[in-house]
Design a protein around this motif. Sequence first.
Motif, PDB file in Angstrom:
ATOM      1  N   THR A 182       0.157  -4.693  -6.464  1.00  0.00           N
ATOM      2  CA  THR A 182       1.325  -4.377  -5.643  1.00  0.00           C
ATOM      3  C   THR A 182       0.946  -4.299  -4.175  1.00  0.00           C
ATOM      4  O   THR A 182       1.754  -4.609  -3.301  1.00  0.00           O
ATOM      5  CB  THR A 182       1.934  -3.036  -6.093  1.00  0.00           C
ATOM      6  N   MET A 183      -0.269  -3.899  -3.890  1.00  0.00           N
ATOM      7  CA  MET A 183      -0.708  -3.766  -2.502  1.00  0.00           C
ATOM      8  C   MET A 183      -0.780  -5.131  -1.817  1.00  0.00           C
ATOM      9  O   MET A 183      -0.351  -5.288  -0.667  1.00  0.00           O
ATOM     10  CB  MET A 183      -2.077  -3.095  -2.474  1.00  0.00           C
ATOM     11  N   TYR A 184      -1.294  -6.132  -2.505  1.00  0.00           N
ATOM     12  CA  TYR A 184      -1.461  -7.448  -1.890  1.00  0.00           C
ATOM     13  C   TYR A 184      -0.109  -8.113  -1.702  1.00  0.00           C
ATOM     14  O   TYR A 184       0.636  -8.322  -2.670  1.00  0.00           O
ATOM     15  CB  TYR A 184      -2.357  -8.337  -2.753  1.00  0.00           C
ATOM     16  N   ARG A 185       0.208  -8.458  -0.478  1.00  0.00           N
ATOM     17  CA  ARG A 185       1.529  -9.010  -0.177  1.00  0.00           C
ATOM     18  C   ARG A 185       1.803 -10.290  -0.968  1.00  0.00           C
ATOM     19  O   ARG A 185       2.941 -10.533  -1.398  1.00  0.00           O
ATOM     20  CB  ARG A 185       1.651  -9.277   1.323  1.00  0.00           C
ATOM     21  N   GLN A 186       0.800 -11.119  -1.203  1.00  0.00           N
ATOM     22  CA  GLN A 186       1.014 -12.389  -1.885  1.00  0.00           C
ATOM     23  C   GLN A 186       1.378 -12.204  -3.360  1.00  0.00           C
ATOM     24  O   GLN A 186       1.882 -13.140  -3.993  1.00  0.00           O
ATOM     25  CB  GLN A 186      -0.205 -13.306  -1.744  1.00  0.00           C
ATOM     26  N   LEU A 187       1.114 -11.021  -3.919  1.00  0.00           N
ATOM     27  CA  LEU A 187       1.460 -10.734  -5.318  1.00  0.00           C
ATOM     28  C   LEU A 187       2.602  -9.728  -5.452  1.00  0.00           C
ATOM     29  O   LEU A 187       3.157  -9.559  -6.534  1.00  0.00           O
ATOM     30  CB  LEU A 187       0.235 -10.164  -6.051  1.00  0.00           C
ATOM     31  N   ARG A 188       2.932  -9.079  -4.372  1.00  0.00           N
ATOM     32  CA  ARG A 188       3.755  -7.872  -4.427  1.00  0.00           C
ATOM     33  C   ARG A 188       5.154  -8.083  -4.995  1.00  0.00           C
ATOM     34  O   ARG A 188       5.536  -7.430  -5.970  1.00  0.00           O
ATOM     35  CB  ARG A 188       3.859  -7.250  -3.038  1.00  0.00           C
ATOM     36  N   MET A 189       5.936  -8.943  -4.387  1.00  0.00           N
ATOM     37  CA  MET A 189       7.339  -9.047  -4.800  1.00  0.00           C
ATOM     38  C   MET A 189       7.467  -9.580  -6.213  1.00  0.00           C
ATOM     39  O   MET A 189       8.347  -9.153  -6.965  1.00  0.00           O
ATOM     40  CB  MET A 189       8.130  -9.907  -3.816  1.00  0.00           C
ATOM     41  N   ASP A 190       6.585 -10.483  -6.604  1.00  0.00           N
ATOM     42  CA  ASP A 190       6.598 -10.980  -7.984  1.00  0.00           C
ATOM     43  C   ASP A 190       6.381  -9.824  -8.952  1.00  0.00           C
ATOM     44  O   ASP A 190       7.076  -9.706  -9.973  1.00  0.00           O
ATOM     45  CB  ASP A 190       5.512 -12.043  -8.157  1.00  0.00           C
ATOM     46  N   ASN A 191       5.420  -8.944  -8.635  1.00  0.00           N
ATOM     47  CA  ASN A 191       5.155  -7.782  -9.477  1.00  0.00           C
ATOM     48  C   ASN A 191       6.327  -6.810  -9.491  1.00  0.00           C
ATOM     49  O   ASN A 191       6.771  -6.352 -10.546  1.00  0.00           O
ATOM     50  CB  ASN A 191       3.889  -7.063  -8.995  1.00  0.00           C
ATOM     51  N   ALA A 214      -3.237   7.337  -1.813  1.00  0.00           N
ATOM     52  CA  ALA A 214      -4.689   7.181  -1.695  1.00  0.00           C
ATOM     53  C   ALA A 214      -5.144   5.892  -2.378  1.00  0.00           C
ATOM     54  O   ALA A 214      -6.076   5.227  -1.911  1.00  0.00           O
ATOM     55  CB  ALA A 214      -5.384   8.391  -2.308  1.00  0.00           C
ATOM     56  N   ASP A 215      -4.478   5.527  -3.478  1.00  0.00           N
ATOM     57  CA  ASP A 215      -4.857   4.304  -4.200  1.00  0.00           C
ATOM     58  C   ASP A 215      -4.648   3.072  -3.338  1.00  0.00           C
ATOM     59  O   ASP A 215      -5.462   2.157  -3.321  1.00  0.00           O
ATOM     60  CB  ASP A 215      -4.021   4.183  -5.480  1.00  0.00           C
ATOM     61  N   PHE A 216      -3.513   3.039  -2.633  1.00  0.00           N
ATOM     62  CA  PHE A 216      -3.256   1.918  -1.738  1.00  0.00           C
ATOM     63  C   PHE A 216      -4.251   1.906  -0.573  1.00  0.00           C
ATOM     64  O   PHE A 216      -4.754   0.857  -0.178  1.00  0.00           O
ATOM     65  CB  PHE A 216      -1.828   1.991  -1.200  1.00  0.00           C
ATOM     66  N   CYS A 217      -4.537   3.090  -0.042  1.00  0.00           N
ATOM     67  CA  CYS A 217      -5.468   3.172   1.092  1.00  0.00           C
ATOM     68  C   CYS A 217      -6.858   2.681   0.716  1.00  0.00           C
ATOM     69  O   CYS A 217      -7.533   1.997   1.506  1.00  0.00           O
ATOM     70  CB  CYS A 217      -5.556   4.613   1.596  1.00  0.00           C
ATOM     71  N   GLN A 218      -7.307   3.043  -0.500  1.00  0.00           N
ATOM     72  CA  GLN A 218      -8.690   2.733  -0.854  1.00  0.00           C
ATOM     73  C   GLN A 218      -8.948   1.240  -0.949  1.00  0.00           C
ATOM     74  O   GLN A 218     -10.080   0.794  -0.785  1.00  0.00           O
ATOM     75  CB  GLN A 218      -9.074   3.451  -2.161  1.00  0.00           C
ATOM     76  N   VAL A 219      -7.898   0.449  -1.198  1.00  0.00           N
ATOM     77  CA  VAL A 219      -8.073  -0.999  -1.245  1.00  0.00           C
ATOM     78  C   VAL A 219      -8.665  -1.510   0.055  1.00  0.00           C
ATOM     79  O   VAL A 219      -9.479  -2.431   0.079  1.00  0.00           O
ATOM     80  CB  VAL A 219      -6.723  -1.691  -1.541  1.00  0.00           C
ATOM     81  N   TYR A 220      -8.287  -0.870   1.165  1.00  0.00           N
ATOM     82  CA  TYR A 220      -8.749  -1.296   2.487  1.00  0.00           C
ATOM     83  C   TYR A 220      -9.730  -0.312   3.120  1.00  0.00           C
ATOM     84  O   TYR A 220     -10.056  -0.422   4.299  1.00  0.00           O
ATOM     85  CB  TYR A 220      -7.540  -1.500   3.411  1.00  0.00           C
ATOM     86  N   GLY A 221     -10.201   0.646   2.332  1.00  0.00           N
ATOM     87  CA  GLY A 221     -11.176   1.605   2.851  1.00  0.00           C
ATOM     88  C   GLY A 221     -10.597   2.511   3.919  1.00  0.00           C
ATOM     89  O   GLY A 221     -11.285   2.898   4.865  1.00  0.00           O
ATOM     90  N   ILE A 222      -9.322   2.891   3.755  1.00  0.00           N
ATOM     91  CA  ILE A 222      -8.622   3.723   4.735  1.00  0.00           C
ATOM     92  C   ILE A 222      -8.392   5.105   4.128  1.00  0.00           C
ATOM     93  O   ILE A 222      -8.134   5.251   2.930  1.00  0.00           O
ATOM     94  CB  ILE A 222      -7.251   3.091   5.099  1.00  0.00           C
ATOM     95  N   ILE A 233       0.165   4.342   8.523  1.00  0.00           N
ATOM     96  CA  ILE A 233      -0.767   3.295   8.106  1.00  0.00           C
ATOM     97  C   ILE A 233       0.045   2.043   7.777  1.00  0.00           C
ATOM     98  O   ILE A 233       0.753   1.992   6.771  1.00  0.00           O
ATOM     99  CB  ILE A 233      -1.599   3.749   6.892  1.00  0.00           C
ATOM    100  N   GLY A 234      -0.062   1.021   8.613  1.00  0.00           N
ATOM    101  CA  GLY A 234       0.832  -0.131   8.533  1.00  0.00           C
ATOM    102  C   GLY A 234       0.858  -0.824   7.189  1.00  0.00           C
ATOM    103  O   GLY A 234       1.927  -1.110   6.643  1.00  0.00           O
ATOM    104  N   VAL A 235      -0.323  -1.109   6.610  1.00  0.00           N
ATOM    105  CA  VAL A 235      -0.336  -1.861   5.352  1.00  0.00           C
ATOM    106  C   VAL A 235       0.244  -1.038   4.207  1.00  0.00           C
ATOM    107  O   VAL A 235       0.822  -1.591   3.265  1.00  0.00           O
ATOM    108  CB  VAL A 235      -1.766  -2.340   4.985  1.00  0.00           C
TER     109      VAL A 235
END
Length: 363
Positions: A182-191, A214-222, A233-235
């Motif tokens: 869900t975090m990755y924009r290229q997969l998000r809307m399909d999911n 926190a789960d979304f943040c950890q993908v990018y080390g934020i 946090i923009g992303v």
Amino acid sequence: MRYDYSNVGRSKYLYHNIPMAVEAEEWDKNSGKEVLQYAVGALLYMPASNTKIAQKIISGEYSFVKAMVLDLEDSLGDDLVGFGQRTIKNTIREIGQAVESNDITLSDVPLIFIRVREAQHILDTKNMLGDDLKYITGFNIPKFDKNTCDSFIDTFTEVADYAKSELNTDLYMMPIIENKNTMYRQLRMDNLLYMNDKLRAIQNNVLNIRVGGADFCQVYGIRRSMNDDIYDIGVVRSVLNDIMNVFGKSYIVSGPVWEYFENAEHPEDTRWSEGLKKELYADHLNGFIGKTSIHPSQLSFIHESLIQNKVDYEDAMNILGMNTNTTGVKKSAGGNRMNEAKTHVNWARKTIGLAKMYGVKEN
């Protein structure tokens, strides 16, 4: 600041001496989705291995906890899952025996959810609890995405149908949208669209949609500090907005966990609670209702954020009472804003739903 939880009435949410114009209504786990979707409020996570939960509920020590999760996932190591399941069985059995012996009433029991790791754990819960299944409210489903949702929904439906037909009780699911698909924009809307479509079959049994932070943040080390809210946090803001866009029309969507809580050695340090209040304001502004909690010190702040103010309550009542054939617009109760019968009706319904659960404060 330390809070004394011992004087909290069992029918009341925890808050700090706020004068109330309208008191909260009574409810229990059988009050139906329209009530319970708001009643979840501050959902407190607890390890499923905690052996003291039942006695704390029965004694009234946990009277300030209105909704809890017995967690088999992140809070337990892999080797402790079996022990966690056995502890859940004993916890629910103790609570059931206390209700049946009239030591407590059903309204004294918080909404209890079990956070499973896999679909099989839903069936395991049915098999190990037997008739005591009627004392839980449902299941939190982690890492819910296009790859996992079908098996979770199918298994949940089987158990929920059994509970309804054999035990005359409703069970609910709360999917947690939190992983990288869900975090990755290229997969998000399909999911998101796939999950939304699949959930329609059990929409009446979906109590909340819950989201990661926190789960979304950890993908990018934020990781956000006490001074930042999740929407800074923009992303992460991007994915939360898309989740609300897809699910917010049909479900209550709850806000992500706040990572900070009271330091018992330095209770005078209130930076954590100021940050929490800031994020709660941002949650509500973006349409999120309620919040996952990881520590009891957070509960009162989350509950307070859900208490409705008097002007909003009066406006909501007026909007829902308007005859749309004859009235389109009215001045607000405060005299300084416009209420439109059709434009503001969904806001009004949510406001009244929250007022019933948390009350209305004097302005």
